[in-house]
Enzyme design. Sequence first.
Site, PDB file in Angstrom:
ATOM      1  N   LYS A 103      32.824 -29.916  -4.940  1.00  0.00           N
ATOM      2  CA  LYS A 103      31.589 -30.168  -3.947  1.00  0.00           C
ATOM      3  C   LYS A 103      31.262 -31.115  -4.304  1.00  0.00           C
ATOM      4  O   LYS A 103      30.908 -31.792  -5.292  1.00  0.00           O
ATOM      5  CB  LYS A 103      30.201 -28.629  -4.003  1.00  0.00           C
ATOM      6  N   GLY A 214      17.893 -20.952  10.897  1.00  0.00           N
ATOM      7  CA  GLY A 214      18.648 -22.653  10.701  1.00  0.00           C
ATOM      8  C   GLY A 214      19.328 -22.421  12.061  1.00  0.00           C
ATOM      9  O   GLY A 214      19.901 -21.996  12.736  1.00  0.00           O
ATOM     10  N   GLY A 216      20.885 -25.564  12.520  1.00  0.00           N
ATOM     11  CA  GLY A 216      21.681 -27.056  12.603  1.00  0.00           C
ATOM     12  C   GLY A 216      22.816 -26.383  12.597  1.00  0.00           C
ATOM     13  O   GLY A 216      23.663 -25.888  14.239  1.00  0.00           O
ATOM     14  N   ASN A 217      24.344 -27.550  12.536  1.00  0.00           N
ATOM     15  CA  ASN A 217      25.819 -27.026  13.038  1.00  0.00           C
ATOM     16  C   ASN A 217      25.594 -25.762  12.934  1.00  0.00           C
ATOM     17  O   ASN A 217      26.520 -24.714  13.946  1.00  0.00           O
ATOM     18  CB  ASN A 217      26.564 -27.942  11.722  1.00  0.00           C
ATOM     19  N   GLY A 219      23.773 -22.903  12.503  1.00  0.00           N
ATOM     20  CA  GLY A 219      22.968 -22.116  13.309  1.00  0.00           C
ATOM     21  C   GLY A 219      22.896 -21.810  14.784  1.00  0.00           C
ATOM     22  O   GLY A 219      23.397 -20.860  15.505  1.00  0.00           O
TER      23      GLY A 219
HETATM   24  P1  NAD Z   1      22.160 -28.340   8.894  1.00  0.00           P
HETATM   25  O1  NAD Z   1      22.208 -29.324   8.554  1.00  0.00           O
HETATM   26  O2  NAD Z   1      23.208 -28.539  10.367  1.00  0.00           O
HETATM   27  O3  NAD Z   1      21.347 -27.984   9.251  1.00  0.00           O
HETATM   28  C1  NAD Z   1      20.325 -26.999   8.541  1.00  0.00           C
HETATM   29  C2  NAD Z   1      18.982 -26.423   9.228  1.00  0.00           C
HETATM   30  O4  NAD Z   1      18.153 -25.473   8.033  1.00  0.00           O
HETATM   31  C3  NAD Z   1      18.876 -27.227  10.223  1.00  0.00           C
HETATM   32  O5  NAD Z   1      18.076 -26.547  11.384  1.00  0.00           O
HETATM   33  C4  NAD Z   1      17.096 -27.432   9.119  1.00  0.00           C
HETATM   34  O6  NAD Z   1      16.383 -27.229   9.994  1.00  0.00           O
HETATM   35  C5  NAD Z   1      16.803 -25.645   8.943  1.00  0.00           C
HETATM   36  N1  NAD Z   1      15.546 -25.678   7.206  1.00  0.00           N
HETATM   37  C6  NAD Z   1      16.269 -26.519   6.658  1.00  0.00           C
HETATM   38  N2  NAD Z   1      15.265 -26.076   5.524  1.00  0.00           N
HETATM   39  C7  NAD Z   1      14.946 -25.002   5.964  1.00  0.00           C
HETATM   40  C8  NAD Z   1      14.028 -23.462   6.147  1.00  0.00           C
HETATM   41  N3  NAD Z   1      13.225 -23.860   5.056  1.00  0.00           N
HETATM   42  N4  NAD Z   1      13.570 -22.661   6.608  1.00  0.00           N
HETATM   43  C9  NAD Z   1      14.601 -22.629   7.842  1.00  0.00           C
HETATM   44  N5  NAD Z   1      15.070 -23.025   8.584  1.00  0.00           N
HETATM   45  C10 NAD Z   1      15.953 -24.411   7.624  1.00  0.00           C
HETATM   46  O7  NAD Z   1      22.850 -28.279   7.327  1.00  0.00           O
HETATM   47  P2  NAD Z   1      24.426 -26.517   8.284  1.00  0.00           P
HETATM   48  O8  NAD Z   1      25.397 -27.289   7.949  1.00  0.00           O
HETATM   49  O9  NAD Z   1      24.558 -26.233   9.532  1.00  0.00           O
HETATM   50  O10 NAD Z   1      24.771 -26.064   6.986  1.00  0.00           O
HETATM   51  C11 NAD Z   1      23.320 -25.059   7.041  1.00  0.00           C
HETATM   52  C12 NAD Z   1      24.480 -24.092   5.712  1.00  0.00           C
HETATM   53  O11 NAD Z   1      25.656 -23.403   6.327  1.00  0.00           O
HETATM   54  C13 NAD Z   1      23.728 -24.557   4.455  1.00  0.00           C
HETATM   55  O12 NAD Z   1      23.788 -23.532   3.202  1.00  0.00           O
HETATM   56  C14 NAD Z   1      25.834 -24.637   4.259  1.00  0.00           C
HETATM   57  O13 NAD Z   1      25.948 -25.231   2.830  1.00  0.00           O
HETATM   58  C15 NAD Z   1      26.265 -24.456   4.708  1.00  0.00           C
HETATM   59  N6  NAD Z   1      27.740 -23.731   5.466  1.00  0.00           N
HETATM   60  C16 NAD Z   1      28.106 -25.353   6.072  1.00  0.00           C
HETATM   61  C17 NAD Z   1      28.921 -25.665   6.744  1.00  0.00           C
HETATM   62  C18 NAD Z   1      29.592 -26.057   8.001  1.00  0.00           C
HETATM   63  O14 NAD Z   1      30.451 -26.844   8.379  1.00  0.00           O
HETATM   64  N7  NAD Z   1      28.016 -27.256   7.847  1.00  0.00           N
HETATM   65  C19 NAD Z   1      30.185 -24.687   6.915  1.00  0.00           C
HETATM   66  C20 NAD Z   1      30.431 -23.800   5.449  1.00  0.00           C
HETATM   67  C21 NAD Z   1      28.825 -23.563   4.835  1.00  0.00           C
END
Ligand code: NAD
Length: 406
Positions: A103, A214, A216-217, A219
């Site tokens: 990571k 969440g 983001g990607n 959620g």
């Molecule tokens: P992202 O940056 O696209 O989205 C993160 C989301 O979380 C945003 O909507 C943001 O507004 C929200 N957020 C931030 N702080 C917050 C809080 N305190 N309370 C509520 N919401 C909050 O990130 P992502 O890629 O969607 O990743 C989210 C999680 O999933 C992370 O833990 C990441 O490690 C994990 N993850 C992501 C992937 C991937 O393919 N993107 C793969 C495995 C795991």
Amino acid sequence: MNNPFQNAMAQLDKVAKIKDFGVEFISRLRQPDRDVRISIPVKMDDGSLKIFEGYRVEYNNALGPYKGGIRYHHDTEINEVKALAFWMSIKCAVAGIPMGGGKGGITVNPEDLSKSELERLSRGWVQKLADILGPHKDVPAPDVNTTPEIMAWMADEYAKITGDKTGATFTGKPLEVGGSAGRGPATGLGGFYVFDALRKELGLPEKCRVVIQGFGNVGFNAAEIFTKNGHSVIAISDSKGGVYNANGLDIVKLAEYKKTSSTLTGFENSKNITNEELLETECDVLIPAAFENVITDGNAGKVSAKAVLELANGPLTPEADEILFKKSIPVIPDVLANSGGVTVSYFEWDQNLKGEKWAEKEVNEKLKPMMEDASRKILAKAKESNTDLRRGAFILALERIQLKTK
Ligand code: NAD
């Protein structure tokens, strides 16, 4: 509260108590193979020089090249990156892909930077780390706040420095520069396949009321996929707060609303709720899809979901895990639930090395049986050891890593 790495090690210790892997193997897993901290000097648009702190942790490569995303966040620090790298080692083993765990990250709030500053910072990360990266050594990917565009800059920088022509050193790239079809929704989709494979076993109804933290990607895609498959998302939030509608939210409209108003709150036909309220909302499935340590000993007792699907990494502290276990609320652990992302990253790497391009349908058709197989095997491990799914997943992963450890 423990830092994420202490939480990760607490999980490892719990597993070592129910299955004997030998002291030597467990002590090897208590340290990453290598953790690198770098300083990245960046010329800012106003001509000043700013120094950023960056990281790459290469945790374990018994199963294949180190694999794992790069996180840009103002709170990112080495213990977080180490924990995430450890979980990647477990996750790749659980998913059954020939990859190890790594990571990376940079302590930065990307919103404070212009696009050109962000590009210089991203290229700077690669310049400092190019020696240890490579398609057969260490293969980074996006994570929180890193995008396909950032992966394209990084891949380009790596190719300039090393002459590499495979494009396989970074995954999560845009399609036009060697990305894989289906990588965007892969984590949410994989999470859905896992949920669907375990749903009956966990006593969940055919149509579930789903709550997601969440947007983001992960959620957002999960919300869309669960809705398309007949479930209803009754509450969802981002960092600014959330919205609730007992009859289900229109996710497509909500995404449009967020684009124009840059918040979810105030959305039509819904009630505004805080992130704390969201986690305590009565529902069938609670999906943390934002950050680690959001369910702790402070609020786990108030969780009123029938099951938790961890799409974020490390959203539950070990104490919260115990509380939910005692409340008989099953937790589908992150290392299984969100492993769809890294699995499609692996597909991208494989396509790049073979010079192939698979259609999204083909990608999803390969992903589904892998997620289902991992779910079934973990359920069997959990039952065999009379334990929860997290420990079941760790047992499966540790067995696979141990087999390949010299
Ligand atoms: P992202 O940056 O696209 O989205 C993160 C989301 O979380 C945003 O909507 C943001 O507004 C929200 N957020 C931030 N702080 C917050 C809080 N305190 N309370 C509520 N919401 C909050 O990130 P992502 O890629 O969607 O990743 C989210 C999680 O999933 C992370 O833990 C990441 O490690 C994990 N993850 C992501 C992937 C991937 O393919 N993107 C793969 C495995 C795991």
